[in-house]
Design an enzyme around this catalytic site. Structure first.
Site, short mmCIF file in Angstrom:
data_model
loop_
_atom_site.label_atom_id
_atom_site.label_comp_id
_atom_site.label_asym_id
_atom_site.label_seq_id
_atom_site.Cartn_x
_atom_site.Cartn_y
_atom_site.Cartn_z
N ASP A 169 -2.47 -34.52 94.93
CA ASP A 169 -3.04 -35.71 94.29
C ASP A 169 -3.22 -36.83 95.31
O ASP A 169 -4.19 -37.58 95.27
CB ASP A 169 -2.13 -36.19 93.14
N HIS A 196 2.19 -34.59 87.79
CA HIS A 196 1.11 -33.83 88.41
C HIS A 196 0.32 -33.05 87.36
O HIS A 196 0.36 -31.83 87.30
CB HIS A 196 1.66 -32.88 89.49
P1 NAI Z 1 -2.07 -16.58 92.74
O1 NAI Z 1 -2.08 -15.79 91.49
O2 NAI Z 1 -3.17 -16.40 93.71
O3 NAI Z 1 -0.70 -16.33 93.52
C1 NAI Z 1 0.53 -16.37 92.89
C2 NAI Z 1 1.42 -15.38 93.59
O4 NAI Z 1 2.70 -15.46 92.96
C3 NAI Z 1 0.93 -13.92 93.49
O5 NAI Z 1 0.87 -13.35 94.77
C4 NAI Z 1 2.00 -13.25 92.64
O6 NAI Z 1 2.24 -11.91 92.98
C5 NAI Z 1 3.21 -14.11 92.93
N1 NAI Z 1 4.27 -14.02 91.94
C6 NAI Z 1 4.18 -13.92 90.59
N2 NAI Z 1 5.40 -13.81 90.06
C7 NAI Z 1 6.28 -13.83 91.08
C8 NAI Z 1 7.69 -13.75 91.18
N3 NAI Z 1 8.46 -13.62 90.10
N4 NAI Z 1 8.24 -13.82 92.40
C9 NAI Z 1 7.48 -13.95 93.51
N5 NAI Z 1 6.15 -14.02 93.48
C10 NAI Z 1 5.55 -13.97 92.29
O7 NAI Z 1 -1.96 -18.14 92.31
P2 NAI Z 1 -2.19 -19.42 93.22
O8 NAI Z 1 -3.59 -19.85 93.11
O9 NAI Z 1 -1.61 -19.18 94.55
O10 NAI Z 1 -1.31 -20.51 92.42
C11 NAI Z 1 0.09 -20.44 92.38
C12 NAI Z 1 0.66 -21.56 91.53
O11 NAI Z 1 0.40 -22.84 92.11
C13 NAI Z 1 0.04 -21.65 90.13
O12 NAI Z 1 1.06 -21.89 89.20
C14 NAI Z 1 -0.89 -22.82 90.22
O13 NAI Z 1 -1.15 -23.40 88.96
C15 NAI Z 1 -0.10 -23.74 91.12
N6 NAI Z 1 -0.86 -24.82 91.74
C16 NAI Z 1 -0.20 -25.98 92.00
C17 NAI Z 1 -0.83 -27.07 92.54
C18 NAI Z 1 -0.07 -28.32 92.82
O14 NAI Z 1 -0.71 -29.32 93.17
N7 NAI Z 1 1.23 -28.36 92.70
C19 NAI Z 1 -2.25 -27.01 92.89
C20 NAI Z 1 -2.85 -25.74 92.65
C21 NAI Z 1 -2.17 -24.69 92.07
#
Ligand code: NAI
Length: 334
Positions: A169, A196
């Site tokens: 942000d 957020h």
């Molecule tokens: P993605 O689906 O590409 O990657 C998530 C990864 O987490 C996958 O590789 C999956 O295998 C792994 N995963 C799932 N369960 C797991 C577990 N129990 N232990 C270890 N790994 C596990 O998703 P992406 O795009 O990388 O997003 C990840 C998170 O970040 C989402 O919740 C998303 O909403 C959040 N996010 C947060 C932001 C922020 O500003 N804080 C901004 C953008 C996304």
């Protein structure tokens, strides 16, 4: 300032003197994902990192093998799904981008990610209770309360060491304001407070001198763009996920600030969503504001400073939303 110069140095790690760096052991949970992969790459470039453990339920060894060939000093290791505890062993900083991004309904996202964060926090509290835990997984507003409660139940809760990463942000606010006023974002740092997600994100543009002439509809649109900037990415990716590259950058920048704080550097101040006394009396236990980082984590939580009448209005809406998000997190564990 928000570790901006260090982030630039981070991009050219070979030229960055590491003599002053205290070397930190870092574990990334969710390293195989859209955020996890570029985040692991950027952490490999950070000279503060000594050991980089990459864990995911799938794909982490591949990412680790790839990233490990980069010629910086840190050692990279990948861990299979059943090796979570090994991945956490010795961690001083744990960064968590594990979970599912926003392409499902918000409710699906919540319960899936709440279970992921609960289980990962349970393991972290057992294996590396003193590590600083940085949560990227959404919805951050609810995930930080969940992790905090898990640590509390395990008897190892230190509120100074659990962070919600709201840095994206801050990055967006600075970039969007710079575009409007025709400046370099380095000269338009913006403090963003609250939480957020959507209305809980409150950019305090009045505290950035460069925003002085930004008023009326232009101001309202700018605030809206910061609050809902994530939607632009979700729509542009057309169902393939949410922000990953800009988030990896923001996550690496936050981690770099934390490494420098842990190493004893003074005056490292970044916004983050943490356990906060600022609005505790109103029933809001977690809040993002400027925090000063040090060897023990969030050493000092700064007050918001002066707000305009418009910002006060945004803050009111933020508090209503936050309260519900925090309660939803706690309710999940009951
Ligand atoms: P993605 O689906 O590409 O990657 C998530 C990864 O987490 C996958 O590789 C999956 O295998 C792994 N995963 C799932 N369960 C797991 C577990 N129990 N232990 C270890 N790994 C596990 O998703 P992406 O795009 O990388 O997003 C990840 C998170 O970040 C989402 O919740 C998303 O909403 C959040 N996010 C947060 C932001 C922020 O500003 N804080 C901004 C953008 C996304």
């Amino acid at each position: 300032m928000f570790a901006r110069s260090a982030a630039h140095k981070l991009a050219s790690a070979r030229q960055f003197s590491s003599s002053a760096a205290r070397h930190t052991n870092v574990t990334v949970l969710g390293a195989g994902g859209g955020i996890g992969q570029p985040l692991s790459l950027l952490l490999k470039l950070d000279p503060h990192v000594k050991k980089l453990n990459l864990y995911d339920i799938r794909g982490a060894p591949g990412v680790a093998a790839d990233v490990s060939h980069i010629d910086t000093a840190s050692e990279v290791k990948g861990f299979e799904a059943d090796k979570l505890e090994d991945a956490l062993d010795g961690a001083e900083v744990i960064v968590v981008p594990a979970g599912v991004p926003r392409k499902m309904t918000r409710d699906d996202l919540f319960s899936t990610n709440a279970s992921v964060v609960r289980d990962l926090a349970t393991a972290a509290a057992r294996v590396a209770p003193k590590a600083h835990l940085c949560i990227i997984t959404n919805p951050v507003n609810s995930m930080v309360p969940i992790a905090s409660r898990v640590y509390e139940k395990a008897g190892v809760y230190d509120p100074k060491r659990i962070f919600g990463v709201s840095m994206l942000d801050v990055v967006r606010a600075s970039r969007f304001l710079a575009a409007i006023v025709g400046a370099d974002p380095v000269n338009t740092p913006v403090t963003v407070v609250g939480g957020h997600s959507g209305e809980t994100i409150v950019p305090l543009f009045s505290q950035t001198p460069a925003s002085k002439g930004v008023t009326g509809e232009v101001y309202k649109k700018l605030v809206h763009r910061v609050q809902f900037g994530g939607d632009e990415v979700v729509q542009a990716k057309a169902g393939a996920g949410s922000a990953t590259l800009s988030m990896a950058y923001a996550g690496a920048r936050f981690a770099n600030a934390l490494f420098r704080g842990i190493a004893g550097e003074k005056g490292v101040i970044v916004p983050s969503y943490v356990r906060s006394p600022l609005f505790e009396k109103e029933g809001i236990e977690f809040f993002a504001s400027r925090i000063e980082l040090g060897p023990n984590g969030a050493e000092k939580i700064h007050p918001l400073g002066q707000l305009t009448a418009e910002e006060e209005e945004y803050l009111k809406a933020c508090k209503d939303g936050l309260k519900k998000n925090i309660q939803k997190g706690f309710a999940f564990l009951e």
